[in-house]
Motif scaffolding. Sequence first.
Motif, PDB file in Angstrom:
ATOM      1  N   LEU A   1      -3.478  -0.789  -8.380  1.00  0.00           N
ATOM      2  CA  LEU A   1      -4.614  -1.643  -8.725  1.00  0.00           C
ATOM      3  C   LEU A   1      -5.936  -0.989  -8.363  1.00  0.00           C
ATOM      4  O   LEU A   1      -6.943  -1.179  -9.035  1.00  0.00           O
ATOM      5  N   ARG A   2      -5.909  -0.230  -7.264  1.00  0.00           N
ATOM      6  CA  ARG A   2      -7.133   0.390  -6.766  1.00  0.00           C
ATOM      7  C   ARG A   2      -6.740   1.519  -5.834  1.00  0.00           C
ATOM      8  O   ARG A   2      -5.698   1.466  -5.193  1.00  0.00           O
ATOM      9  N   SER A   3      -7.564   2.538  -5.759  1.00  0.00           N
ATOM     10  CA  SER A   3      -7.298   3.623  -4.810  1.00  0.00           C
ATOM     11  C   SER A   3      -8.611   4.056  -4.166  1.00  0.00           C
ATOM     12  O   SER A   3      -9.687   3.851  -4.723  1.00  0.00           O
ATOM     13  N   TRP A   4      -8.464   4.642  -2.976  1.00  0.00           N
ATOM     14  CA  TRP A   4      -9.605   5.123  -2.217  1.00  0.00           C
ATOM     15  C   TRP A   4      -9.306   6.538  -1.756  1.00  0.00           C
ATOM     16  O   TRP A   4      -8.199   6.820  -1.274  1.00  0.00           O
ATOM     17  N   PRO A   5     -10.271   7.456  -1.899  1.00  0.00           N
ATOM     18  CA  PRO A   5     -10.029   8.827  -1.420  1.00  0.00           C
ATOM     19  C   PRO A   5      -9.960   8.856   0.099  1.00  0.00           C
ATOM     20  O   PRO A   5     -10.718   8.154   0.781  1.00  0.00           O
ATOM     21  N   LEU A   6      -9.029   9.660   0.612  1.00  0.00           N
ATOM     22  CA  LEU A   6      -8.975   9.885   2.050  1.00  0.00           C
ATOM     23  C   LEU A   6     -10.091  10.855   2.435  1.00  0.00           C
ATOM     24  O   LEU A   6     -10.598  11.598   1.589  1.00  0.00           O
TER      25      LEU A   6
ATOM     26  N   THR B   1       0.855  -1.186   0.000  1.00  0.00           N
ATOM     27  CA  THR B   1       0.000   0.000   0.000  1.00  0.00           C
ATOM     28  C   THR B   1       0.887   1.229   0.000  1.00  0.00           C
ATOM     29  O   THR B   1       2.008   1.205   0.526  1.00  0.00           O
ATOM     30  N   ALA B   2       0.384   2.313  -0.582  1.00  0.00           N
ATOM     31  CA  ALA B   2       1.226   3.498  -0.732  1.00  0.00           C
ATOM     32  C   ALA B   2       0.396   4.762  -0.896  1.00  0.00           C
ATOM     33  O   ALA B   2      -0.789   4.722  -1.212  1.00  0.00           O
ATOM     34  N   VAL B   3       1.077   5.876  -0.699  1.00  0.00           N
ATOM     35  CA  VAL B   3       0.600   7.203  -1.081  1.00  0.00           C
ATOM     36  C   VAL B   3       1.484   7.628  -2.242  1.00  0.00           C
ATOM     37  O   VAL B   3       2.712   7.481  -2.184  1.00  0.00           O
ATOM     38  N   LEU B   4       0.868   8.140  -3.303  1.00  0.00           N
ATOM     39  CA  LEU B   4       1.619   8.563  -4.493  1.00  0.00           C
ATOM     40  C   LEU B   4       1.673  10.082  -4.566  1.00  0.00           C
ATOM     41  O   LEU B   4       0.622  10.732  -4.673  1.00  0.00           O
ATOM     42  N   PRO B   5       2.870  10.667  -4.521  1.00  0.00           N
ATOM     43  CA  PRO B   5       2.966  12.117  -4.703  1.00  0.00           C
ATOM     44  C   PRO B   5       2.516  12.503  -6.114  1.00  0.00           C
ATOM     45  O   PRO B   5       2.635  11.706  -7.051  1.00  0.00           O
ATOM     46  N   PRO B   6       2.020  13.730  -6.283  1.00  0.00           N
ATOM     47  CA  PRO B   6       1.591  14.168  -7.620  1.00  0.00           C
ATOM     48  C   PRO B   6       2.785  14.354  -8.551  1.00  0.00           C
ATOM     49  O   PRO B   6       3.916  14.582  -8.105  1.00  0.00           O
ATOM     50  N   ILE B   7       2.505  14.281  -9.830  1.00  0.00           N
ATOM     51  CA  ILE B   7       3.559  14.360 -10.846  1.00  0.00           C
ATOM     52  C   ILE B   7       4.395  15.637 -10.727  1.00  0.00           C
ATOM     53  O   ILE B   7       5.625  15.563 -10.822  1.00  0.00           O
ATOM     54  N   PRO B   8       3.808  16.834 -10.509  1.00  0.00           N
ATOM     55  CA  PRO B   8       4.671  18.026 -10.392  1.00  0.00           C
ATOM     56  C   PRO B   8       5.687  17.920  -9.245  1.00  0.00           C
ATOM     57  O   PRO B   8       6.839  18.348  -9.402  1.00  0.00           O
ATOM     58  N   ALA B   9       5.299  17.334  -8.121  1.00  0.00           N
ATOM     59  CA  ALA B   9       6.234  17.168  -6.998  1.00  0.00           C
ATOM     60  C   ALA B   9       7.331  16.175  -7.370  1.00  0.00           C
ATOM     61  O   ALA B   9       8.506  16.378  -7.032  1.00  0.00           O
TER      62      ALA B   9
ATOM     63  N   LEU C   1      -5.338   6.648  -0.892  1.00  0.00           N
ATOM     64  CA  LEU C   1      -4.636   5.449  -0.448  1.00  0.00           C
ATOM     65  C   LEU C   1      -4.640   4.484  -1.626  1.00  0.00           C
ATOM     66  O   LEU C   1      -5.703   4.233  -2.214  1.00  0.00           O
ATOM     67  N   HIS C   2      -3.479   3.957  -1.985  1.00  0.00           N
ATOM     68  CA  HIS C   2      -3.365   3.068  -3.147  1.00  0.00           C
ATOM     69  C   HIS C   2      -2.984   1.651  -2.740  1.00  0.00           C
ATOM     70  O   HIS C   2      -2.115   1.462  -1.878  1.00  0.00           O
ATOM     71  N   LEU C   3      -3.608   0.681  -3.390  1.00  0.00           N
ATOM     72  CA  LEU C   3      -3.178  -0.703  -3.321  1.00  0.00           C
ATOM     73  C   LEU C   3      -2.334  -0.929  -4.573  1.00  0.00           C
ATOM     74  O   LEU C   3      -2.822  -0.766  -5.692  1.00  0.00           O
TER      75      LEU C   3
ATOM     76  N   LEU D   1      -8.582 -10.553  -2.586  1.00  0.00           N
ATOM     77  CA  LEU D   1      -8.602  -9.114  -2.882  1.00  0.00           C
ATOM     78  C   LEU D   1      -9.850  -8.410  -2.367  1.00  0.00           C
ATOM     79  O   LEU D   1      -9.740  -7.322  -1.788  1.00  0.00           O
ATOM     80  N   PRO D   2     -11.057  -8.951  -2.546  1.00  0.00           N
ATOM     81  CA  PRO D   2     -12.245  -8.244  -2.044  1.00  0.00           C
ATOM     82  C   PRO D   2     -12.175  -7.961  -0.539  1.00  0.00           C
ATOM     83  O   PRO D   2     -12.516  -6.872  -0.082  1.00  0.00           O
ATOM     84  N   GLU D   3     -11.723  -8.924   0.224  1.00  0.00           N
ATOM     85  CA  GLU D   3     -11.582  -8.758   1.676  1.00  0.00           C
ATOM     86  C   GLU D   3     -10.540  -7.678   2.000  1.00  0.00           C
ATOM     87  O   GLU D   3     -10.764  -6.811   2.844  1.00  0.00           O
ATOM     88  N   LEU D   4      -9.424  -7.727   1.305  1.00  0.00           N
ATOM     89  CA  LEU D   4      -8.365  -6.734   1.497  1.00  0.00           C
ATOM     90  C   LEU D   4      -8.856  -5.339   1.122  1.00  0.00           C
ATOM     91  O   LEU D   4      -8.669  -4.370   1.870  1.00  0.00           O
ATOM     92  N   GLU D   5      -9.503  -5.236  -0.025  1.00  0.00           N
ATOM     93  CA  GLU D   5     -10.000  -3.941  -0.492  1.00  0.00           C
ATOM     94  C   GLU D   5     -11.027  -3.358   0.468  1.00  0.00           C
ATOM     95  O   GLU D   5     -11.043  -2.146   0.706  1.00  0.00           O
ATOM     96  N   SER D   6     -11.869  -4.194   1.038  1.00  0.00           N
ATOM     97  CA  SER D   6     -12.870  -3.724   1.991  1.00  0.00           C
ATOM     98  C   SER D   6     -12.188  -3.114   3.221  1.00  0.00           C
ATOM     99  O   SER D   6     -12.592  -2.056   3.712  1.00  0.00           O
ATOM    100  N   GLY D   7     -11.157  -3.774   3.723  1.00  0.00           N
ATOM    101  CA  GLY D   7     -10.425  -3.260   4.874  1.00  0.00           C
ATOM    102  C   GLY D   7      -9.738  -1.938   4.580  1.00  0.00           C
ATOM    103  O   GLY D   7      -9.749  -1.011   5.400  1.00  0.00           O
ATOM    104  N   LEU D   8      -9.136  -1.819   3.409  1.00  0.00           N
ATOM    105  CA  LEU D   8      -8.442  -0.576   3.038  1.00  0.00           C
ATOM    106  C   LEU D   8      -9.435   0.555   2.812  1.00  0.00           C
ATOM    107  O   LEU D   8      -9.158   1.708   3.171  1.00  0.00           O
TER     108      LEU D   8
END
Length: 195
Positions: free
Chosen positions: A186-191, A5-13, A169-171, A56-63
């Motif tokens: 693979l998937r992301s969720w807004p904070l 799991t990760a946070v991705l900085p924006p392209i300009p940064a 938040l990115h998987l 994956l569905p179980e993991l995605e639900s938790g994230l």
Amino acid sequence: MRLFTAVLPPIPALQELADAVAPLHGLPGADRLRWTSAASWHLTLAFLGQVPAERLPELESGLAAVAEVHPAHRLRIAGAGRFGDRVLWAGVEGQTWALRRLAEAVTGAVAEFTGDTDAFGFHPHLTLARAGSHRGHRRAVQRVAAAELDTLAAALAPYSGPEWEAVELHLMESREEGGAVRYESLRSWPLADWS
């Protein structure tokens, strides 16, 4: 699937950091390091390792549940350092307390997938380069790399990039293709928006 799991900085940064890192490639010893590309830079929150696709569905639900209750936060890429004699990294400043809480919550949410936790704790960073090693010369290469990494880290230490907002938040999946490692979201969720 090899996941994290990760946070991705924006392209300009990332582009501004890439511009600051480019002169380091000309410093002594830099050619002996394996440099990562800006496209692969991310802030790892937790490693999951191999996860079967059917989980994956179980993991995605938790994230998703974690993302819903953790706020977006302001960060900037700043400073530099090294992990031992192997890794050169760029640091992170700003609302790192929020990033740390997010990482702790993610680690808790994925604990049953990982089976263990990182004994070294969470240290937000972007990996810029790794020291190479050659068979039969590993120790010598590492000792030299430590001095090289100190010089490179010192050169980048004053860097302070633009502030940006961590909003997702990115998987991520890690794949090896032709000897190179590639990362894909693979998937992301807004904070949460607490503004």
